[in-house]
Every structure is written in C-alpha cells, then in structure tokens.
Scaffold this motif. Structure first.
Motif, PDB file in Angstrom:
ATOM      1  N   PHE A  95      -6.891   5.600 -10.758  1.00 35.32           N
ATOM      2  CA  PHE A  95      -5.741   4.718 -10.946  1.00 35.32           C
ATOM      3  C   PHE A  95      -5.152   4.931 -12.328  1.00 35.32           C
ATOM      4  CE2 PHE A  95      -4.011   0.479 -12.130  1.00 35.32           C
ATOM      5  CZ  PHE A  95      -2.985   0.440 -11.202  1.00 35.32           C
ATOM      6  N   GLY A 148      -5.153   0.788  -0.337  1.00 34.94           N
ATOM      7  CA  GLY A 148      -5.268   1.139  -1.735  1.00 34.94           C
ATOM      8  C   GLY A 148      -6.206   2.294  -2.010  1.00 34.94           C
ATOM      9  N   GLU A 149      -6.634   2.384  -3.270  1.00 34.24           N
ATOM     10  CA  GLU A 149      -7.391   3.528  -3.762  1.00 34.24           C
ATOM     11  C   GLU A 149      -8.659   3.800  -2.986  1.00 34.24           C
ATOM     12  OE1 GLU A 149      -8.555   6.616  -6.543  1.00 34.24           O
ATOM     13  OE2 GLU A 149      -6.651   5.711  -5.952  1.00 34.24           O
ATOM     14  N   TYR A 199       0.251   2.736  -5.590  1.00 38.25           N
ATOM     15  CA  TYR A 199      -1.056   3.321  -5.847  1.00 38.25           C
ATOM     16  C   TYR A 199      -2.039   2.266  -6.373  1.00 38.25           C
ATOM     17  CZ  TYR A 199       1.392   7.665  -5.241  1.00 38.25           C
ATOM     18  OH  TYR A 199       2.136   8.694  -4.713  1.00 38.25           O
ATOM     19  N   ARG A 200      -1.932   1.059  -5.845  1.00 39.10           N
ATOM     20  CA  ARG A 200      -2.730  -0.050  -6.369  1.00 39.10           C
ATOM     21  C   ARG A 200      -4.201   0.097  -5.993  1.00 39.10           C
ATOM     22  NH1 ARG A 200      -0.389  -1.380  -1.719  1.00 39.10           N
ATOM     23  NH2 ARG A 200      -1.527  -2.510  -0.120  1.00 39.10           N
ATOM     24  N   LYS A 201      -5.044  -0.539  -6.798  1.00 37.45           N
ATOM     25  CA  LYS A 201      -6.452  -0.738  -6.456  1.00 37.45           C
ATOM     26  C   LYS A 201      -6.590  -2.185  -6.030  1.00 37.45           C
ATOM     27  CE  LYS A 201      -9.750   2.297  -8.723  1.00 37.45           C
ATOM     28  NZ  LYS A 201     -10.807   2.382  -9.736  1.00 37.45           N
ATOM     29  N   PRO A 202      -6.833  -2.457  -4.768  1.00 34.91           N
ATOM     30  CA  PRO A 202      -6.948  -3.853  -4.375  1.00 34.91           C
ATOM     31  C   PRO A 202      -8.193  -4.479  -4.992  1.00 34.91           C
ATOM     32  CG  PRO A 202      -7.591  -2.418  -2.587  1.00 34.91           C
ATOM     33  CD  PRO A 202      -7.055  -1.537  -3.667  1.00 34.91           C
ATOM     34  N   ASN A 213      -2.844   4.454   1.892  1.00 35.05           N
ATOM     35  CA  ASN A 213      -2.662   4.035   0.511  1.00 35.05           C
ATOM     36  C   ASN A 213      -1.960   2.683   0.437  1.00 35.05           C
ATOM     37  OD1 ASN A 213      -3.452   5.219  -1.966  1.00 35.05           O
ATOM     38  ND2 ASN A 213      -1.302   5.401  -2.548  1.00 35.05           N
ATOM     39  N   ASP A 214      -0.898   2.542   1.200  1.00 37.20           N
ATOM     40  CA  ASP A 214      -0.125   1.305   1.162  1.00 37.20           C
ATOM     41  C   ASP A 214      -0.903   0.128   1.737  1.00 37.20           C
ATOM     42  OD1 ASP A 214       1.870   2.827   0.113  1.00 37.20           O
ATOM     43  OD2 ASP A 214       3.192   2.740   1.856  1.00 37.20           O
ATOM     44  N   ASN A 242     -13.479  -1.453   0.689  1.00 34.99           N
ATOM     45  CA  ASN A 242     -13.662  -1.643  -0.748  1.00 34.99           C
ATOM     46  C   ASN A 242     -15.125  -1.527  -1.164  1.00 34.99           C
ATOM     47  OD1 ASN A 242     -10.951  -2.014  -1.056  1.00 34.99           O
ATOM     48  ND2 ASN A 242     -11.050  -4.250  -1.126  1.00 34.99           N
ATOM     49  N   ARG A 262       2.414  -0.779  -7.130  1.00 36.75           N
ATOM     50  CA  ARG A 262       1.882  -1.217  -5.833  1.00 36.75           C
ATOM     51  C   ARG A 262       1.617  -0.040  -4.912  1.00 36.75           C
ATOM     52  NH1 ARG A 262       6.339  -4.881  -3.575  1.00 36.75           N
ATOM     53  NH2 ARG A 262       7.520  -3.209  -4.556  1.00 36.75           N
TER      54      ARG A 262
END
Length: 1007
Positions: free
Chosen positions: A2, A171-172, A24-27, A167-168, A131, A22
């Motif tokens: 990130f 996330g990462e 390339y966000r990390k949730p 990705n959307d 996650n 957003r």
C-alpha cells in the motif's frame, strides 16, 4: 504494497497527485487493526522437519461439459455433478467452523457471480476470511486462460478485469501473488512473462510433457526460474513449480462427495477404524514426493474438478489427516493447511539455487501417443470469433474514452464475455458442442451491445462540432462480412462507410464491400473520387450454408491514411443503370498468371499455387492436403484417437487432394485475384493488391466429407527452395518469437513416437523460417490460432480445419464433428505470405509487425444509409474524419490499452513492439512525449501501475531468487524501469524493447 505517501510535481501549475486511495485501499477489520493476510498469515515452518503444505482447492471450469450457468447453478447433473454456488457457499461455512482451515479460490467469474447474490452478513464473513489469509485468491483472472491459442491482449484484459473487481471489493488482501495454471494443456513463455509483470512471485504448472516431467522429478528440477523474456531480462523471471500429481490429491485421499475413497475413521471402538493404515499410506506418499523437491517443503493439492460441494465433509477428513499425521509422525513431518503463496514463500526462505528455463512447455503430451496439439486448431470458427471479439472490444473501449462514454453495463458485460472466452476449454475448442454454442451466444450478445456503444460514440463525434445537427447518424456493423453479406450495401443506392482504425499508426487498407450493382462511385472525406474495382464473389461463397444475400460481387477501394485511433468516412453511391446492367457479368481475364512488383503467381496442373519472387531467390508452392485422423478406441496408448484435444494422424504421411476443380483470374487497377477451386470442399482466393508486398490467401474449407467414415484434418503447406536446417519460429501469444527445431527439445532428449503431432506448435499470429546462406525469410501470418510446423526444410505447414468421428477420451465425450445449418462446418480465413531479405531486417520486421497488429486489430467498418443526402451535404452535417491522437507515435510504439477506468479516469498502456536485436534501430529504447498526445483530453496527472493495474509500480516488491546459471548479472536488460520524466512542459515515457507500461490518467476534457 500500500502506498501511503503523496508526491507532487509541478506541471503547467498543476499538482500531480495519486489517484483516489480507495482504489488501492487496505480494508480494516472492525477493531481497526491492519488485516494479516498474504505472507504474514502463513503457518510457521519447522526447519528440522518435512513441512507439508495442504492446499484445499477446487478447479471450476468456466464452461466445459456444461455451460457457465449450468456449472454455476448445478443443473444438467446428467452430464456432470457440479454446482459452483454450492461450492462457495459450503466452503465459507466450513472455514468459519475451524480457524485453522485455509482455502484458495481462482475463477473470479464464478466468485463475482456468487458475490452479487449474497447478503451483507455473508459478505462480511468473506471479507474477514480474506483479511485473515484463510480464503486466498489465487490467479485472480476472470477465468484460467489457455496459453496456446490466446492473444496477449486478451490475457492482459481478462486479468485486469478480475484484478479490478477483487481490488475494489476486498482491497489489498485479495491481490493475487501467484499464477495458478494447473489445467491448461501446455504452458507458454509469454504467460510467465505477463505473470512476472503482474508482480506475481511464482506460478504453478499442472501439465507438461510426460518425458519432461519424469526427467525433472529424477533431477529435482521441478522448481526452476523461468527466464521468460530475453528482452525484459530479470523483471520477467518467474519462480515456477511443477505440481507432483497434476492438481489432484494423493491416491486414496479424496474425501469429496464426488470421490469414493474411504473416509478417515478415528473411532477407537469402531472395527472400521483405519487411522493407522491410512496415515501410514499418507506418510509414505509424503516421503516419495519429497524425494523430488529441493527443500523440506512439499505442496499437496487437496482438491479436483468441482470438489467441495459439501466442504465440511471434505475438510473434516483433512482435519483428521493433519491431526493424526502430526501425532504419529510428528518427529519427521509438519502437516498444516496452507496456500500456494505460503509454499512459495517457504521455498524462497530456504535460499536455494535453482535451475533455469528459457523456452516453453509446448507441445504437451500426456503419453507417447497423446500429443495435445489438435486443440491448436479445433473449432476454427469460434477461434476467429473470439479474435473478432477482442478486435471490437478494443474499439469500444477506445471510443468510450474519446466520446466520454465511460464505463457502462454493456461494456462491463463485453469485458466479462471476453474473459470467459479465454478459458482453457473455450477458445481451445475442447468443450462440448452445446457449450461452444453457448460461448458463441454470450460473445455475440456482448458484441452486439458493444457495437451499439461504438456506433453511438462515433455518431456523437460526427456531430459534436456542428451546432445545427442534433440527430446522431445511425451507424451499423455488418457482422456477416465474412460471408460477403451486408444488407445496407446490398440494398441502398447511397450509403456511407465510416472506417475506424484501432491501431496506433496511420492505416491504409483495401476495403471490400458486398454489393449487387454494376457501377459505383466512392468519395473520400474531402470529396475526392477514388479508384474502385468490382470483383465477383466465388461460387463457393455464394453457396455457403446459411448465407442469405443478394450480393454477387465485392466493391474494392483503397482507404488511404485512416487516422490512428480515428475514423475516415467514405461516400458510396450506386450509379448502376439499365445499360450497365446488360454487362453485369464480370468476365475472367485470359491471363495465365497474376503479378506485381514482388511476385509472379500461377497455378499448376495439380491445382497448386506456384509463386516466384521477383526480388529474391525464392520459389514457393502452396498446396492443400489432409491427415486422416486415427479412429482408435482409446483402450491404451497405442489406440488413442485423434480428437478435440489430440492430433494423431493415422499415418505419418499427408494425403493430397485430387484437383477436380478449376481456377479463374480477375485483374484490375487495385487487385489481381486467382479464384481457385480444388474440389467440392476446398477452395481459395489468392490476391495481389497494388502497392503491397504481401500475398493474401483467403481459404475456404468445408463441409469436410465424412461419408466414407474418415475424419480429416486439413492443412495448407508453403513449400520453398530455402534451406532452413530443421529450424523454424513461432510466436508466443502473438508477442515474442520462439525458436523451434524439428524432433528436438531444449531441455531433454525427446523420443517421439508421433513424429508429426510431436512437432506441432501453437501459432497465434506468425510462423517463419530462414535460410541463413541466402539471407532470406519466409513468413506466414494468420488471422486466428492454428497449429503449425515445418516437417521438411523450407516448408511451413498450418492446420486449417478438423472434422473427426471419434472422441479422444480426455473428457469431452463427443467427436469433434461441428455442424452449422444442418451441414458440416464451413470455415473461411486468411493467411499473409511474405518473403523478406534478412539484410534489410528493419523493413522486414516492421512490415510483418504492422500486418500482425492489423490482423488482430482490423479496421471496423460502420455503414449508414443516406438515401436523400448527396456527398456535398455531408461535410456540412458531419465531421467526416477525426483522430484521438494529436501527433504521430514512433513506429515501434503501440497503444495496447485505451479504456475508461474508475472515477472518470483513463487506463493507458503503451508497449514497445520489438524485441532486443529483432528489428535493427527499431529495437532501440524509445521515448514518447505524451503531454499532448490525445485530442480527447488534457492529462492532469498520471501514475504508473503494474501490468494488471492493481498495484502502484513503486509498491511492487517481488521475492528475490537465486539461479544456478550464474548469468544473473547479464540478465539485467530492462530490469530497471525509468520513472516518467516530467521536464518543463513535457511528460516523457521511456519504453525499452518488449516493455509494456501501464498508467492511470486523471484527465480534464478539452473545451
């Protein structure tokens, strides 16, 4: 990785900033902690034990024996018991029950279809599992693509779309790190190169030649560094793993409802308790597998096709396998749930030196008589249809940007349909017939919607500078031009053609329009009347099954300098009178040959086309033959039949076709043609266009006769007087070229029981041979994927069509016996033949590369009836020519991607078309100023991503590997990518040979 910083560069007083984070966000988890996924979530390795990575997986074909929907919903159980929505449902619930469990999923097409039908509680469960690294996305493309018959443009597209949704949505932690190509029938070098450019750390292979695999197991070279591009160097190197048991579990350890292996019974009171026996068998298997790998890590693929429909049943047994193996043999082994990425990381941590490989894995044979080279050609009509789909998809994306028609649902569906077509049982032709029909339905439906987007976009551009005209012209495509049919051109007295050029260079192209009249006037966008020619449509095409058309001739004209990423309009009027209709028949010439400045062409008494080069010492004979397919009953290796997958000719000879037809010659100011009929199912047109240095062969094959119960595989041969020393070259997914040597493999001493099939290779775009003494090259470019070879020095051979009467017993359960309109399938296609001088390699390579690009991205013709409008009115109504480019690009630079992205942004890919040393000066690095490259917008900011557009380029961090060849220091070509240089008022992008660079552009529309 990130990227959390900002960078600022002043240009025209504009601040350059990263795009919306957003994307390339990390949730975060509910507790606000950064999720632990990827390598951080991997199990701990015991350095003193054999570490056994159990990978629970399911392989879900995006169509094969059943259609995509039939597989997803689980219908047609009489064909196959497989329901993907049950698999994903079941896996999620089973993972929740035991936090030690892990699972991987691959096909984004199915995952997304399932995701859209879930409630928010289920979605939260999935996010949490991802996650935590317990549900890992591997591969990540829309489908697991074939590697032989696919074009790199489509491979990149379908991975990009899968990556984007992952990705959307997640996330990462859902960004794939590993290529999982466990089922394609052989592996291409370009696929490995693309994976490395995606930022992957490794890939897993399921299928490779049985001799190659046996040798690798003996030598412990099942893991290696694939040096997949001599041009890109180390940045294209990829750690690769050959799986021990393809992608199946150890024998006796499939606990799925689809399997019949005994479950793990651990009840101490039960007489059926089998723990000691089963675990001993399992342990012995682990020891056996470990002998063939270099580290104290091995991977076990615990799954198969459409397994885990009842995941708890399957995983409960794996829980017991893990528990009792560790209890009984814990001093020697450490067994745990894992993922392919965790396995790769463990091997990387061992810091071993690996062998390297720089060729590919074609052809693939599963036994001495089963060469999977038939599918290179199987279902040739579907293969062309897929290529046309990519052609139109690029046009739709380009025009969506230029007309400010950003992402629409129809464009999304088009992307997804093309993603399905890349599947290794779709474009390959290795599916059941009803599935092939469904693929064609999906693609046709999407192409019609996509064509509507493109037509409206061009129509919008045609009136955007005219304030008085409010009605967008109605533009239509003629999807049946391949049958020389088009309703508008056949029925309208006046119409315009708007020809769109999707390539990055000015394009001049001879256009052929089916017509019924005898006199036509054609004017270009500035009103110049241009030269035309009428050529009769051959009888074989007039009699095509299913053809409904009044056209008996084609109107030919030369569309000169069509703008790159732009269009040119031509006005066509039918001036046929009663007097001219008296001379409607176009009589053939009395000439015995056709010729231009480069070639002289005749037909001999056998019906062969004889070609004499006027520039070079090369003579060529083009002919048609066929192989008789083996009918075997598949009871053993020597009884294998030729089928959808397998090419196995009955004899090592090719059968000549008796010349029972005739030929006619038609000459004119634009094109000379030979209309040649070989027999009742083979004919062709040989063309020499004025001013062009190529020969065009337009072949027509079918219906292939089967009344004599013989399956035939029709080939064309180009035989020359060149000496090629057993060597020829084929492309890899239409990109880099690979050297092939007859009866030879670079990495082991091959033994060929099937001489012909074992020398067949996939030809996606080009095949050629060279005479090093004469310094001459003979090249053939094709319009779709085909199998090809050079069985005799100086000769090139391509397979055109196959019709067989036996299944080859690799799962399809049907013979490859395609029909259309109640008759055997008829296929029409194109080859370009070119003889070149190697002393002028730059010109030769530029011509061939230009034609290769044009065959993949053909100009698209839109038609519009204008019955009450004269040409003089058109310039006042419409903008008749425009381009999305403000300036010319260097000839070695191609815009691979120009499409709408997220939040009003644009995704741009620029590529260098040539390899290092391939094309003289054109192979040098080139710098492109993109500051004012586009007419459609100004670039406000840009940021570079990896090839898959799911990670910032500066955040990419791949694992480092050590090879045994000691050439790492010499493998740094293109390893360091220059940053975009912004100096003063310019944005310069440096492209090195074979490099593709991907950018997200923030734009402002020009006023």
């Amino acid at each position: 990785m990130f990227y959390c910083g900002l960078y600022f560069i002043l240009l025209f007083g504009i601040v350059f900033m990263p795009i919306d984070a957003r994307v390339y966000r990390k949730p975060l988890e509910d507790n606000g902690k950064i999720p632990i996924c990827g390598y951080q979530s991997c199990p701990k390795i015991d350095p003193k034990k054999l570490n056994v990575h159990l990978v629970a997986h399911t392989h879900d074909d995006v169509g094969w024996l059943k259609t995509v929907d039939q597989y997803f919903y689980g219908s047609r159980t009489n064909i196959q018991n497989a329901g993907v929505e049950y698999i994903i449902d079941s896996v999620i619930q089973a993972l929740k029950r035991n936090p030690a469990r892990k699972f991987i999923y691959v096909e984004t097409a199915f995952l997304w279809k399932w995701w859209q039908r879930q409630d928010e509680n289920t979605r939260e469960d999935v996010r949490l599992l991802i996650n935590e690294g317990r549900l890992e996305i591997i591969g990540g493309a829309w489908s697991m693509n074939d590697e032989a018959t696919t074009h790199y443009n489509s491979i990149v597209d379908q991975f990009t779309w899968g990556f984007r949704l992952l990705n959307d949505t997640f996330g990462e932690c859902a960004r794939p790190k590993i290529g999982w190509q466990i089922d394609p029938f052989g592996h291409s070098r370009e696929q490995a190169s693309l994976f490395a450019q995606f930022g992957f750390d490794g890939m897993f292979l399921g299928r490779l030649d049985h001799e190659d695999k046996a040798q690798r197991l003996i030598n412990k070279t099942t893991e290696f560094i694939w040096k997949s591009s001599s041009s890109l160097g180390k940045k294209a190197d990829l750690f690769s793993v050959v799986l021990f048991n393809t992608y199946s579990p150890p024998p006796g350890f499939c606990f799925d409802i689809l399997c019949s292996d005994e479950p793990m019974i651990d009840d101490p009171e039960s007489p059926d308790n089998n723990i000691d026996v089963k675990i001993k068998i399992f342990y012995d298997y682990l020891e056996q597998q470990s002998q063939h790998y270099q580290t104290n890590n091995i991977i076990l693929t615990m799954g198969n096709d459409f397994t885990y429909q009842q995941a708890e049943m399957h995983l409960m047994n794996l829980d017991k396998v893990i528990r009792y193996t560790n209890e009984l043999y814990g001093s020697q082994v450490n067994v745990f749930y894992s993922t392919p990425s965790c396995y790769v990381k463990s091997v990387n941590d061992a810091q071993i030196s690996l062998n390297t490989k720089s060729d590919d894995f074609f052809p693939y044979s599963s036994d001495p008589h089963a060469f999977w080279t038939g599918y290179f050609t199987s279902r040739p009509a579907l293969k062309l249809f897929e290529r046309m789909g990519n052609n139109l998809l690029q046009i739709v994306k380009q025009l969506s940007v230029s007309s400010n028609i950003m992402d629409s649902e129809d464009l999304i569906q088009f992307r997804e349909a093309m993603g399905v077509m890349q599947h290794h049982d779709a474009v390959t032709g290795t599916e059941k017939q009803h599935v092939a029909d469904d693929y064609a339905r999906l693609l046709h439906k999407s192409m019609v919607k996509g064509e509507n987007i493109a037509a409206k976009a061009i129509g919008k551009k045609m009136i955007e500078k005219n304030n008085t005209v409010k009605v967008i012209p109605k533009l239509e495509s003629c999807f049946l031009l391949n049958t020389s049919s088009c309703i508008i051109s056949e029925t309208e007295k006046a119409f315009m053609t708007v020809i769109y050029n999707p390539t990055s260079q000015l394009l001049s192209k001879y256009i052929r329009v089916p017509v019924t009249g005898n006199d036509y006037i054609v004017k270009n966008s500035v009103g110049d009347k241009i030269i035309t020619q009428l050529v009769p449509i051959p009888e074989a095409i007039l009699q095509l099954p299913g053809r409904v058309s009044e056209a008996t001739r084609e109107l030919v004209f030369h569309a000169v300098n069509i703008p790159a990423l732009g269009y040119e309009t031509f006005y066509i009027s039918d001036t046929t009178s009663e007097e001219s209709m008296k001379n409607k028949i176009i009589l053939p010439s009395r000439a015995s040959s056709i010729a231009n400045k480069s070639y002289n062409i005749t037909v001999n008494s056998n019906g062969d086309v004889v070609i004499k080069s006027k520039k070079h010492d090369v003579n060529i004979v083009q002919s048609f033959q066929y192989y008789e397919g083996t009918k075997g009953n598949n009871t053993g290796w020597t009884n294998r039949a030729s089928g959808a997958y397998i090419f196995r000719p009955k004899e090592s000879i090719v059968h000549n076709l008796a010349f029972t037809g005739n030929y006619k010659i038609f000459q004119g100011p634009l094109v000379d043609e030979i209309h040649l009929t070989i027999n009742q199912f083979v004919s062709q047109i040989v063309r020499l266009y004025f001013g062009e240095d190529k020969i065009e062969f337009e072949w027509l094959i079918g219906p292939i006769p089967i009344e004599d119960s013989i399956g035939r595989e029709v080939v064309t041969k180009y035989s020359s007087n060149l000496s090629s020393d057993r060597t020829f070259y084929t492309d890899s997914n239409a990109r880099e070229m690979l050297k092939r040597v007859r009866d030879y493999r670079p990495t082991w001493n091959v033994t060929l029981k099937e001489k012909i099939a074992g020398n067949y290779y996939p030809v996606t775009a080009k095949i050629y041979l060279e005479d090093k003494i004469k310094q001459l090259r003979l090249s053939v470019l094709n319009d779709r994927a085909q199998g090809g070879t050079s069985m005799i020095d100086g000769q090139l051979e391509l397979m055109l069509h196959r019709r067989l009467l036996n299944d080859d017993a690799f799962g399809v359960g049907e013979a490859l016996n395609e029909k259309a309109f109640g008759k055997g399938l008829v296929v029409r296609g194109t080859h370009y033949l070119i003889a070149s001088d190697l002393n002028d390699i730059t010109s030769a390579e530029l011509l061939e590369k230009s034609l290769t690009v044009q065959l993949a991205l053909r100009p698209w013709i839109f038609f519009s009836a204008i019955p009450n409008i004269s040409f003089n009115q058109l310039p006042n109504l419409y903008q008749l020519q425009t381009s999305s480019l403000r300036k010319k690009l260097p000839p070695q630079v191609h815009i691979l991607t120009y499409e709408p992205w997220k939040d009003g942004k644009v995704l741009l890919r620029l590529e260098h078309l040539f390899e290092v040393g391939q094309a003289g000066a054109l192979s040098a690095p080139v710098e492109v100023d993109i500051t004012d490259l586009f007419n459609d917008f100004n670039i406000v900011s840009l940021r570079e991503t990896t090839l898959g557009a799911n990670q910032w380029i500066e955040s990419m961090s791949r694992l480092e590997w050590h090879s045994r060849d000691n050439n790492d220091e010499n493998n740094e070509v293109n390893n360091q990518t220059e940053q975009v240089k912004i100096e003063g008022n310019t944005i310069n992008v440096l492209l090195k040979p074979m490099e593709i660079r991907t950018f997200v552009l923030t734009i402002s529309k020009r006023t």
